[in-house]
Structures are given as structure tokens and as C-alpha cells.
Design a protein around this motif. Structure first.
Motif, PDB file in Angstrom:
ATOM      1  N   ALA A 283     -35.845 110.306  70.021  1.00 10.19           N
ATOM      2  CA  ALA A 283     -36.310 110.388  68.623  1.00 10.19           C
ATOM      3  C   ALA A 283     -36.364 108.990  68.009  1.00 10.19           C
ATOM      4  O   ALA A 283     -37.323 108.637  67.305  1.00 10.19           O
ATOM      5  CB  ALA A 283     -35.393 111.299  67.816  1.00 10.19           C
ATOM      6  N   ALA A 284     -35.336 108.186  68.291  1.00  9.25           N
ATOM      7  CA  ALA A 284     -35.305 106.823  67.757  1.00  9.25           C
ATOM      8  C   ALA A 284     -36.438 105.989  68.351  1.00  9.25           C
ATOM      9  O   ALA A 284     -37.117 105.231  67.635  1.00  9.25           O
ATOM     10  CB  ALA A 284     -33.951 106.180  68.063  1.00  9.25           C
ATOM     11  N   ALA A 285     -36.658 106.133  69.649  1.00 10.64           N
ATOM     12  CA  ALA A 285     -37.733 105.377  70.318  1.00 10.64           C
ATOM     13  C   ALA A 285     -39.101 105.797  69.788  1.00 10.64           C
ATOM     14  O   ALA A 285     -39.986 104.958  69.579  1.00 10.64           O
ATOM     15  CB  ALA A 285     -37.657 105.605  71.823  1.00 10.64           C
ATOM     16  N   CYS A 286     -39.269 107.083  69.566  1.00  9.63           N
ATOM     17  CA  CYS A 286     -40.536 107.605  69.050  1.00  9.63           C
ATOM     18  C   CYS A 286     -40.798 107.058  67.647  1.00  9.63           C
ATOM     19  O   CYS A 286     -41.918 106.627  67.332  1.00  9.63           O
ATOM     20  CB  CYS A 286     -40.475 109.139  69.050  1.00  9.63           C
ATOM     21  SG  CYS A 286     -41.931 109.928  68.345  1.00  9.63           S
ATOM     22  N   PHE A 287     -39.753 107.053  66.811  1.00  9.43           N
ATOM     23  CA  PHE A 287     -39.900 106.521  65.452  1.00  9.43           C
ATOM     24  C   PHE A 287     -40.278 105.050  65.507  1.00  9.43           C
ATOM     25  O   PHE A 287     -41.222 104.609  64.836  1.00  9.43           O
ATOM     26  CB  PHE A 287     -38.601 106.716  64.669  1.00  9.43           C
ATOM     27  CG  PHE A 287     -38.741 106.416  63.204  1.00  9.43           C
ATOM     28  CD1 PHE A 287     -38.966 107.438  62.295  1.00  9.43           C
ATOM     29  CD2 PHE A 287     -38.676 105.113  62.730  1.00  9.43           C
ATOM     30  CE1 PHE A 287     -39.123 107.168  60.939  1.00  9.43           C
ATOM     31  CE2 PHE A 287     -38.825 104.822  61.381  1.00  9.43           C
ATOM     32  CZ  PHE A 287     -39.047 105.858  60.487  1.00  9.43           C
TER      33      PHE A 287
ATOM     34  N   ILE B 183     -41.901 113.427  64.106  1.00  9.22           N
ATOM     35  CA  ILE B 183     -41.219 112.117  64.018  1.00  9.22           C
ATOM     36  C   ILE B 183     -42.238 111.005  63.736  1.00  9.22           C
ATOM     37  O   ILE B 183     -42.021 110.134  62.888  1.00  9.22           O
ATOM     38  CB  ILE B 183     -40.444 111.824  65.319  1.00  9.22           C
ATOM     39  CG1 ILE B 183     -39.335 112.867  65.521  1.00  9.22           C
ATOM     40  CG2 ILE B 183     -39.850 110.423  65.283  1.00  9.22           C
ATOM     41  CD1 ILE B 183     -38.718 112.853  66.912  1.00  9.22           C
ATOM     42  N   THR B 184     -43.357 111.059  64.430  1.00 15.07           N
ATOM     43  CA  THR B 184     -44.405 110.052  64.222  1.00 15.07           C
ATOM     44  C   THR B 184     -44.920 110.099  62.785  1.00 15.07           C
ATOM     45  O   THR B 184     -45.116 109.057  62.137  1.00 15.07           O
ATOM     46  CB  THR B 184     -45.560 110.282  65.221  1.00 15.07           C
ATOM     47  OG1 THR B 184     -45.040 110.152  66.544  1.00 15.07           O
ATOM     48  CG2 THR B 184     -46.686 109.284  65.022  1.00 15.07           C
ATOM     49  N   ALA B 185     -45.112 111.299  62.275  1.00 12.26           N
ATOM     50  CA  ALA B 185     -45.590 111.445  60.888  1.00 12.26           C
ATOM     51  C   ALA B 185     -44.578 110.866  59.910  1.00 12.26           C
ATOM     52  O   ALA B 185     -44.960 110.198  58.927  1.00 12.26           O
ATOM     53  CB  ALA B 185     -45.854 112.920  60.591  1.00 12.26           C
ATOM     54  N   LEU B 186     -43.318 111.087  60.167  1.00  9.08           N
ATOM     55  CA  LEU B 186     -42.267 110.534  59.304  1.00  9.08           C
ATOM     56  C   LEU B 186     -42.319 109.004  59.321  1.00  9.08           C
ATOM     57  O   LEU B 186     -42.239 108.348  58.276  1.00  9.08           O
ATOM     58  CB  LEU B 186     -40.898 111.030  59.783  1.00  9.08           C
ATOM     59  CG  LEU B 186     -39.672 110.506  59.044  1.00  9.08           C
ATOM     60  CD1 LEU B 186     -39.671 110.958  57.592  1.00  9.08           C
ATOM     61  CD2 LEU B 186     -38.392 110.991  59.741  1.00  9.08           C
ATOM     62  N   ALA B 187     -42.489 108.443  60.517  1.00  5.88           N
ATOM     63  CA  ALA B 187     -42.517 106.980  60.645  1.00  5.88           C
ATOM     64  C   ALA B 187     -43.744 106.373  59.969  1.00  5.88           C
ATOM     65  O   ALA B 187     -43.709 105.218  59.523  1.00  5.88           O
ATOM     66  CB  ALA B 187     -42.485 106.592  62.119  1.00  5.88           C
ATOM     67  N   ARG B 188     -44.806 107.153  59.904  1.00  2.00           N
ATOM     68  CA  ARG B 188     -46.054 106.617  59.331  1.00  2.00           C
ATOM     69  C   ARG B 188     -46.219 106.957  57.858  1.00  2.00           C
ATOM     70  O   ARG B 188     -47.237 106.603  57.245  1.00  2.00           O
ATOM     71  CB  ARG B 188     -47.253 107.140  60.143  1.00  2.00           C
ATOM     72  CG  ARG B 188     -47.204 106.573  61.549  1.00  2.00           C
ATOM     73  CD  ARG B 188     -48.477 106.728  62.300  1.00  2.00           C
ATOM     74  NE  ARG B 188     -48.383 106.028  63.586  1.00  2.00           N
ATOM     75  CZ  ARG B 188     -48.994 106.397  64.696  1.00  2.00           C
ATOM     76  NH1 ARG B 188     -49.775 107.448  64.700  1.00  2.00           N
ATOM     77  NH2 ARG B 188     -48.844 105.713  65.810  1.00  2.00           N
TER      78      ARG B 188
END
Ligand SMILES: Cc1cc2nc3c(=O)[nH]c(=O)nc-3n(C[C@H](O)[C@H](O)[C@H](O)COP(=O)(O)O)c2cc1C
Length: 187
Positions: free
Chosen positions: A20-24, A178-183
Motif C-alpha cells: 500500500a505504501a509503495a503504491c501510494f 490507493i492511487t486515487a487517494l495519492a492523486r
């Protein structure tokens, strides 16, 4: 330039919290390293009460809890990832959180001059596929823990049904969340 702190709270290396951390991190526009709580020595709070008068922890020189608190002080934002263990975070993570009592007491001794809050988010992974309150305790704990360091916990993703070490790698919907959260906005 200050950058976000991305910290995995799991004792299991290369598991779902690490993923999850790597994906973020991978979804951010610039390179941000992932850090792992398990790489740090953190002793549990003794409940001695010394910090209520000094604002300092008697264990500060014996471990690396303070080093991680300094990382929180200096980051522009924070993203914590971690697993559900018996409806809460693993013991190592809870030990680190408990150690912030000295920072909490320091706040009373030296009231904060600014109320500017930085962004924070959490990604919690759980083996159980269901459970409306699976992450409720964790969310509440992280909210008040992060507030001590002037962070506002904006979102907690509770990703269910991820038990095996590589489960998140094969869950496109969880990875997309997770990607959506990071973006979403600037981290
Ligand atoms: C000691 C222990 C306690 C756990 N307790 C729970 C629990 O209460 N609820 C749950 O859904 N999953 C529970 N799990 C499963 C983990 O949350 C799950 O395997 C998760 O993917 C582990 O994340 P990691 O790979 O980042 O360590 C537990 C696992 C362990 C080892």
C-alpha cells in the motif's frame, strides 16, 4: 524542500501494508521514499508520568521513537499504512503511538503557537472481508495521535479481505483506491 512521510506500520516485510505504501508513493509526481516502522527500535511507554512535568520521555535516549517524531515534525504531509491486528494496529505501532504522550504533555507545557494543520491519510489492510467497524478504533487513534503533530487525518481507507502477504497485489480495486487517494490534491 519538505516531502511527505510515507510509513508502513506492519511488522511483516513485503506484505500488504508495504505494498500500500509503495503504491501510494508510485502514484506521486515525485520520488518519495517509503519508511518502515519495523526498522526502528521503539520501546513501550512505562506510564511513569515524568513527561507530564518535563515534556520529555525518560526513554528518549534509549530508542528511536523521537527520531520518528522528528520525521513527523519535518514532513509536509503523512501517509500511514498498516494492518488490523485484533481490531487495532500491531503492538509495535501502538507502542510508538503511546510514546507520543510526551509530545502531548509538551503541548500543555508549551502551548502551540500555530494551528496550521498538514494533510494526513491512512491505508489500513484487514484480512476479514467484512466488518463495518473493522477500522473504527484505528481511525480514532490515528486522528488524535496525528493531531498532536498538527496533522488532520483527511481519509482512512479500510481495505478488507486482504489476508495473504501478496493479496493487495492482486486486488485492482484496492490498488485503484490507493492511487486515487495519492492523486487527490497535493501531497
Ligand atoms: C496477530 C494478527 C492479528 C490479526 N487480527 C486481525 C483482525 O482482527 N481483523 C482482521 O480483519 N484481520 C486480522 N489479521 C489479518 C491481517 O490484518 C492481514 O493479514 C493483513 O493483510 C496483514 O497486513 P500486512 O501484510 O501489511 O502485515 C490479523 C493478523 C495477525 C498476524
Amino acid at each position: 524542500m519538505s516531502q511527505p512521510l510515507i510509513l508502513s506500520l506492519s511488522p511483516r516485510a513485503s506484505g500488504n501494508s508495504d505494498m500500500a505504501a509503495a503504491c501510494f508513493a508510485a502514484a506521486l509526481p515525485r520520488t518519495v521514499p517509503v519508511r518502515y516502522l519495523r526498522d526502528f527500535t521503539v520501546l513501550p511507554c512505562l506510564g511513569c508520568g515524568a513527561c507530564s512535568s518535563t515534556g520529555q520521555c525518560v526513554l528518549a535516549a534509549q530508542d528511536q521513537a523521537e527520531e520518528l517524531f522528528t520525521a513527523l515534525d519535518q514532513a509536509s504531509a503523512v501517509v500511514l499504512t498498516g494492518p488490523v491486528y485484533f481490531y487495532h494496529l500491531p503492538a509495535q505501532a501502538k507502542a510508538w503511538i503511546d510514546r507520543s504522550q510526551s509530545r502531548y504533555m509538551r503541548r500543555h507545557i508549551q502551548p502551540r503557537l500555530t494551528t496550521t494543520q498538514r494533510r494526513a491519510a491512512a491505508v489500513i489492510v484487514a484480512g476479514r472481508p467484512q466488518g463495518a467497524r473493522l477500522c473504527t478504533g484505528i481511525e480514532r487513534t490515528l486522528r488524535y495521535f496525528l493531531d498532536i503533530f498538527d496533522y488532520r487525518l483527511e481519509e482512512t481507507l479500510c481495505l478488507r479481505g486482504l489476508d495473504e502477504r501478496t493479496a493487495l497485489q492482486t486486488s485492482p480495486t484496492s490498488l485503484a483506491a490507493i492511487t486515487a487517494l495519492a492523486r487527490h490534491g497535493t501531497w
